[in-house]
Design a protein around this motif. Structure first.
Motif, short mmCIF file in Angstrom:
data_model
loop_
_atom_site.label_atom_id
_atom_site.label_comp_id
_atom_site.label_asym_id
_atom_site.label_seq_id
_atom_site.Cartn_x
_atom_site.Cartn_y
_atom_site.Cartn_z
N LEU A 183 -20.61 -12.46 0.09
CA LEU A 183 -19.83 -11.25 -0.16
C LEU A 183 -19.74 -10.92 -1.64
CD1 LEU A 183 -16.93 -11.92 2.39
CD2 LEU A 183 -18.82 -10.32 2.64
N ALA A 184 -20.48 -11.63 -2.47
CA ALA A 184 -20.51 -11.40 -3.92
C ALA A 184 -19.14 -11.60 -4.56
CB ALA A 184 -21.06 -10.01 -4.23
N ILE A 185 -18.40 -12.56 -4.03
CA ILE A 185 -17.10 -12.91 -4.60
C ILE A 185 -17.26 -14.19 -5.42
CG2 ILE A 185 -14.73 -13.62 -4.07
CD1 ILE A 185 -14.97 -11.89 -1.53
N PRO A 186 -16.98 -14.15 -6.71
CA PRO A 186 -17.22 -15.31 -7.57
C PRO A 186 -16.24 -16.44 -7.29
CG PRO A 186 -16.10 -13.59 -8.80
CD PRO A 186 -16.45 -12.99 -7.45
N ASP A 187 -16.63 -17.65 -7.68
CA ASP A 187 -15.77 -18.82 -7.48
C ASP A 187 -14.42 -18.67 -8.16
OD1 ASP A 187 -17.75 -19.98 -6.00
OD2 ASP A 187 -18.48 -21.28 -7.61
N SER A 188 -14.40 -17.92 -9.27
CA SER A 188 -13.14 -17.75 -10.01
C SER A 188 -12.09 -17.00 -9.20
CB SER A 188 -13.41 -17.00 -11.32
OG SER A 188 -13.95 -15.71 -11.05
N MET A 189 -12.51 -16.30 -8.12
CA MET A 189 -11.57 -15.55 -7.27
C MET A 189 -11.14 -16.36 -6.04
SD MET A 189 -11.49 -12.79 -9.05
CE MET A 189 -10.72 -11.52 -8.07
N LEU A 190 -11.55 -17.62 -5.98
CA LEU A 190 -11.25 -18.42 -4.79
C LEU A 190 -10.19 -19.47 -5.04
CD1 LEU A 190 -14.91 -18.90 -3.51
CD2 LEU A 190 -13.25 -17.16 -2.84
N THR A 191 -9.31 -19.20 -5.96
CA THR A 191 -8.24 -20.12 -6.32
C THR A 191 -6.96 -19.75 -5.57
OG1 THR A 191 -7.60 -18.72 -8.18
CG2 THR A 191 -9.25 -20.44 -8.61
N PRO A 192 -5.97 -20.67 -5.54
CA PRO A 192 -4.72 -20.37 -4.83
C PRO A 192 -3.99 -19.13 -5.33
CG PRO A 192 -4.89 -22.71 -5.21
CD PRO A 192 -6.03 -22.08 -5.97
N ASP A 193 -4.17 -18.79 -6.60
CA ASP A 193 -3.51 -17.58 -7.10
C ASP A 193 -4.36 -16.33 -6.91
OD1 ASP A 193 -5.39 -18.33 -8.95
OD2 ASP A 193 -4.18 -17.76 -10.69
N GLN A 194 -5.52 -16.48 -6.22
CA GLN A 194 -6.36 -15.33 -5.92
C GLN A 194 -6.56 -15.24 -4.40
OE1 GLN A 194 -7.68 -12.88 -8.04
NE2 GLN A 194 -6.28 -13.74 -9.57
N PHE A 195 -7.79 -15.40 -3.90
CA PHE A 195 -8.06 -15.12 -2.49
C PHE A 195 -7.82 -16.31 -1.58
CE2 PHE A 195 -11.53 -11.71 -3.52
CZ PHE A 195 -10.61 -11.03 -4.30
N GLU A 196 -7.68 -17.50 -2.13
CA GLU A 196 -7.55 -18.69 -1.29
C GLU A 196 -6.21 -18.71 -0.57
OE1 GLU A 196 -6.30 -22.62 -0.06
OE2 GLU A 196 -5.47 -21.59 -1.80
N PHE A 197 -6.26 -19.05 0.73
CA PHE A 197 -5.05 -19.10 1.54
C PHE A 197 -5.21 -20.22 2.55
CE2 PHE A 197 -2.47 -17.51 5.20
CZ PHE A 197 -1.23 -17.53 4.57
#
Length: 522
Positions: A183-197
Motif C-alpha cells: 500500500l506504499a505505507i512506509p515503516d515510519s507510519m507503522l508505529t503505535p502513535d501512527q497506524f499500528e493498532f
C-alpha cells in the motif's frame, strides 16, 4: 464555480447495499446537490455497480494502484442526477455478492489491497491525475476510505479538505502489517502513535489521525465513543482529537420511505388517513406465509442477525413472549451469523403459523415489513444512529429499541409502565438480558391493546422530521471550515454555524457522565 465534494464509500444504493451506509451515502449526496453542492459518490466498481450505473465513461487510467491497475469510470446513479465514480479493478471484478466477506462469512484476504486501492485512486483524483475535476473536500466514510486523509498528507496535497465519518466504530479495517508495503505505507507510519493498532495496521486509525474533521452520526454516539465501553479501543485517540469531532445525525430518504407514495407497498396511507396500513398488514402476513389476522399484533425484526443486534437475546426472549401472547405473530427479515439464523428457523418450526423467517434481504420485503408490522424490535448492544427504527416510525410502526446511540436522540420513550408522555414515539429498554427485552415487548403489547395511546404514539412517530435538509446544512458547514481558503466562499455560508460540536464544557461533561445510565458506565 460550484463547491465540489467527493464522497468516498464502499457502497451506495441502488448500486450495492449491505446495510444502512448505502442508504445514507446516496441520500446525503442528493440532499447536498439540492442545496447547491456538486456532490459526487466514489465507490468500488463491483460488477453490480458497473451494470446498474448509467452513462458510464472512462475518466482515467491508474496503472500503479496497489494490487494491480485500475480504470476510473464516471457516470450517474440510476434514477437521479447524482454523479458516481467507479474504480474498476481485477480484484473488485470478483466481488459478486457481499463485497466484504465470502459465502462463509470470512473476510476476503485481499480487502486491504482492494480498499487501499480505492483510497489511492481517490488521492489520484485529488492530485489531478484523472479527467475529473479536483474536489474541494473529500468526505471519507468508514474504514474503507480511512487511508484517504493520511495518503493526501503523505503526498503533500494540501488543497483538499478531509472529513472522516465514522458510521460504526466497531468496523476498523485492521490488517496484517505485511500489507503496508503493497500500500506504499512506509515503516515510519507503522508505529503505535501512527497506524499500528494492537499489532495490526488500522485504516480507521489512519483516518482518525489525519482527517481535518471527524464526524459521527448522532450526538449520543459521539459521546459514547469517548468511553471505554463503546470506544472499541479508540476512545483515547478520539478523546485526543475531541476538538475535531462533530456529531451530525443521519436523515431518511423521505421520498423512498413515504407511506403516502411508496411504490413497493400495496396500499398507501398517511398521518391523516391510516386506512391503508391494514391493507399493508394483510400483504405482509401473506408475503411471509402467515394467517391473515387484522387483530394479531405483528412484531417484526429487520436487521443483521448478529451478536451486535442482540440476536442471541431475542432468541432467548421471544419464545416466552409468543407463549404469553398466543395471538402475536413474529416476522424476521435479515441475514447474519449462521447459528443465529438456524435458531430463528427453529423458532418458526416450534411456532408454525405464528413465526415467519426470511434469511436474506430485498427492498420489497423490507418496505412491506415497515409498512405492515405493528411494532419493530431493534435490540442492539451499540447503535451509532439506527436507520431502521426511523423507517418504521415513518409508517406508524412503533419501535422497541435499546437505549443506546442515535436511538436515544430519535425515539421518545413511552416508559415501561404508567401513562405515556404526550410526545412518546416508541419504547426504549436498558440492558442486554432476555428479561429486559421481554419487559419492553410486553409493554408494547399492553399499549397496543389501548388504542388511544397507541394511535397517539403512531401520530408522534409519523410526524417526526427525519429529513436530510438539516443534516445536509450541517455537513456543508463542516465542508466550508475545512475547504481550502479560496473555495470556502463557494459553500453556503448560512450553514457555517450549524455544526453540533461534541465539545462540552467541563461542567456539562461531568453532569452528562453523572446522568449516564449504569449500563453505560459498567
Amino acid at each position: 464555480m460550484t463547491a465540489r465534494v467527493l464522497l468516498v464509500t464502499s457502497e451506495a444504493v441502488p448500486l450495492v447495499k449491505t446495510g444502512g451506509l448505502a442508504d445514507v451515502i446516496t441520500a446525503l449526496a442528493q440532499a447536498l446537490r439540492q442545496q447547491g453542492v456538486d456532490a459526487t459518490v466514489m465507490m468500488p466498481g463491483y460488477p453490480a455497480a458497473i451494470e446498474n450505473a448509467c452513462n458510464l465513461k472512462q475518466a482515467g487510467n491508474l496503472p500503479e494502484l496497489p494490487g494491480g491497475p485500475g480504470t476510473i469510470l464516471h457516470g450517474v446513479m440510476p434514477g437521479s442526477d447524482v454523479p458516481v465514480v467507479l474504480l474498476k479493478t481485477e480484484r473488485f471484478d470478483q466481488r459478486t455478492a457481499n463485497p466484504y466477506v465470502d459465502e462463509n462469512g470470512a473476510e476476503f484476504d485481499d480487502n486491504a489491497l482492494c480498499f487501499g486501492s480505492l483510497a489511492h485512486a481517490a488521492v489520484s483524483i485529488c492530485a489531478g491525475e484523472t479527467d475529473l475535476p479536483v474536489p474541494h473536500v473529500v468526505h471519507a466514510n468508514d474504514w474503507h476510505a480511512g487511508l484517504v486523509p493520511a495518503l493526501l498528507r503523505m503526498k503533500g496535497i494540501t488543497g483538499v479538505g478531509t472529513l472522516l465519518t465514522i458510521h460504526n466504530l466497531a468496523f476498523q479495517g485492521n490488517f496484517a502489517m505485511s500489507a503496508a508495503a503493497d500500500l506504499a505505507i512506509p515503516d515510519s507510519m507503522l508505529t503505535p502513535d501512527q497506524f499500528e493498532f494492537w499489532g495490526k495496521m488500522s485504516f480507521l486509525k489512519a483516518g482518525i489521525l489525519y482527517a481535518d474533521r471527524i464526524s459521527t452520526v448522532s450526538r449520543s454516539y459521539a459521546n459514547e465513543i469517548l468511553t471505554p465501553r463503546f470506544g472499541h479501543g479508540f476512545d483515547g485517540l478520539l478523546g485526543a482529537r475531541r476538538e475535531a469531532l462533530v456529531a451530525i445525525p443521519n436523515g431518511v430518504d423521505t421520498g423512498a420511505w413515504d407511506p403516502a407514495s411508496d411504490r413497493l407497498t400495496v396500499r398507501h396511507f398517511s398521518l391523516n388517513d391510516m386506512r391503508g396500513k391494514s391493507g399493508c398488514k394483510r400483504d405482509l402476513q401473506q408475503l411471509f406465509g402467515l394467517p391473515v389476522d387484522p387483530f394479531a399484533p405483528v412484531l417484526a425484526i429487520g436487521s443483521r442477525i448478529t451478536h451486535q443486534k442482540m440476536a442471541d437475546v431475542a432468541i432467548d426472549a421471544l419464545p416466552g413472549v409468543l407463549e404469553r401472547f398466543p395471538r402475536a405473530q413474529l416476522i424476521v427479515l435479515g441475514r447474519g451469523d449462521h447459528a443465529y439464523e438456524q435458531a430463528f428457523l427453529g423458532m418458526a418450526e416450534r411456532f408454525p403459523g405464528r413465526v415467519a423467517i426470511h434469511i436474506g434481504y430485498d427492498e420489497r420485503r423490507a418496505h412491506a415489513l415497515h409498512a405492515g408490522a405493528d411494532m419493530l424490535l431493534h435490540g442492539t448492544r451499540f447503535e451509532p444512529f439506527g436507520l431502521t427504527p426511523l423507517y418504521s416510525m415513518r409508517y406508524g410502526t412503533i419501535p422497541i429499541a435499546s437505549r443506546v446511540g442515535g436511538m436515544i436522540d430519535s425515539i421518545v420513550d413511552a416508559g415501561l409502565q404508567g401513562t405515556i408522555p404526550d410526545d412518546a414515539s416508541g419504547i426504549l429498554f436498558d440492558g442486554e438480558q432476555a428479561q429486559d427485552m421481554v419487559a419492553a415487548i410486553s409493554r408494547a403489547f399492553e399499549l397496543y391493546a389501548r388504542p388511544n395511546e397507541w394511535h397517539l404514539m403512531q401520530r408522534n412517530a409519523m410526524s417526526a422530521d427525519f429529513s436530510w435538509s438539516g443534516p445536509a446544512e450541517q455537513y456543508i458547514g463542516v465542508y466550508r471550515e475545512i475547504a481550502p481558503v479560496e473555495a470556502q466562499a463557494l459553500f453556503d455560508e448560512r450553514s457555517a454555524a450549524v455544526n453540533d460540536s461534541v465539545n462540552l464544557p467541563a461542567d456539562e461533561e461531568a453532569a452528562e457522565a453523572a446522568a449516564m445510565p449504569e449500563y453505560m458506565t459498567a
